[in-house]
Enzyme design. Structure first.
Site, mmCIF file in Angstrom:
data_model
loop_
_atom_site.group_PDB
_atom_site.id
_atom_site.type_symbol
_atom_site.label_atom_id
_atom_site.label_comp_id
_atom_site.label_asym_id
_atom_site.label_seq_id
_atom_site.Cartn_x
_atom_site.Cartn_y
_atom_site.Cartn_z
ATOM 1 N N HIS A 1 0.853 -1.187 0.000
ATOM 2 C CA HIS A 1 0.000 0.000 0.000
ATOM 3 C C HIS A 1 0.891 1.241 0.000
ATOM 4 O O HIS A 1 2.094 1.145 0.193
ATOM 5 C CB HIS A 1 -0.908 0.010 1.242
ATOM 6 C CG HIS A 1 -0.115 0.109 2.508
ATOM 7 N ND1 HIS A 1 0.423 -0.986 3.142
ATOM 8 C CD2 HIS A 1 0.282 1.193 3.235
ATOM 9 C CE1 HIS A 1 1.097 -0.591 4.214
ATOM 10 N NE2 HIS A 1 1.034 0.729 4.292
ATOM 11 N N HIS B 1 5.406 6.397 -1.501
ATOM 12 C CA HIS B 1 6.050 5.157 -1.932
ATOM 13 C C HIS B 1 5.282 3.952 -1.390
ATOM 14 O O HIS B 1 4.429 4.084 -0.515
ATOM 15 C CB HIS B 1 7.504 5.111 -1.423
ATOM 16 C CG HIS B 1 7.592 5.002 0.068
ATOM 17 N ND1 HIS B 1 7.438 6.088 0.898
ATOM 18 C CD2 HIS B 1 7.789 3.934 0.869
ATOM 19 C CE1 HIS B 1 7.550 5.702 2.152
ATOM 20 N NE2 HIS B 1 7.752 4.391 2.173
#
Length: 190
Positions: free
Chosen positions: A40, A127
């Protein structure tokens, strides 16, 4: 219970990222790798918070989401924090949509601060965490492989943000959704 706010990735993108990261895992570096189903984009790590604080986090999440239009992210390109030469965290970056993601993060930080929750104190860099080095010197052996991979790995339609719970187990963290807030829309709790 630890918690965080995240943009969840579709299963197809999780699988593609996991498949592309296989050569990194095969190098045998001392890294604790994240399972594909846990991949995620973290907007904000909250850590261990009390149940009473969760309601303030939900309010902040709803406020930030309501003020943000849906957008798209393109995931791709490997890297490492603090540097690719000696990464403590191995990640896949955001190739497109980083400005919209950063704006959402800023809205969330403001809404949390208004509710007495201090900011993280570090710059936001969107990220997907792939793994964390288990040794203090990091996973230096991965530097060349990190630099070599830069192709897009998938597009993510971001239409909601999630308040997540993380429970640690011997086989790795297990995540569950505590709240889902649609972008630019009304609240809906899970």
């Amino acid at each position: 219970m630890r918690s965080f706010v995240a943009v969840l990735l579709p299963e197809a993108v999780q699988a593609r990222v996991d498949e592309t990261a296989a050569p990194l895992r095969a190098q045998g570096a001392a890294v604790s790798w994240v399972r594909a189903e846990n991949l995620h984009v973290t907007l904000r790590f909250l850590g261990a918070i009390e149940e009473a604080t969760l309601s303030r986090v939900r309010e902040a999440l709803a406020e930030a989401a309501a003020g943000t239009a849906p957008f798209s992210l393109t995931i791709g390109g490997f890297g490492g924090f603090p540097t690719p030469r000696s990464p403590r965290v191995v990640w896949v970056g955001v190739l497109a949509g980083a400005d919209a993601l950063g704006a959402l993060h800023a809205r969330l930080e403001r809404a949390l601060a208004q509710r007495g929750i201090a900011p993280e104190g570090r710059a936001f860099h969107g990220h997907v965490t792939l793994g964390r080095a288990r040794e203090p010197r990091g996973a230096a052996g991965l530097a060349d492989a990190l630099a070599a991979a830069s192709e897009p790995l998938g597009e993510v339609a971001v239409d909601a943000v999630h308040l997540m719970r993380s429970d640690l187990h011997p086989a790795g963290a297990r995540y569950s959704v505590l709240a889902r807030e649609p972008l630019g829309g009304a609240a809906s709790l899970t």
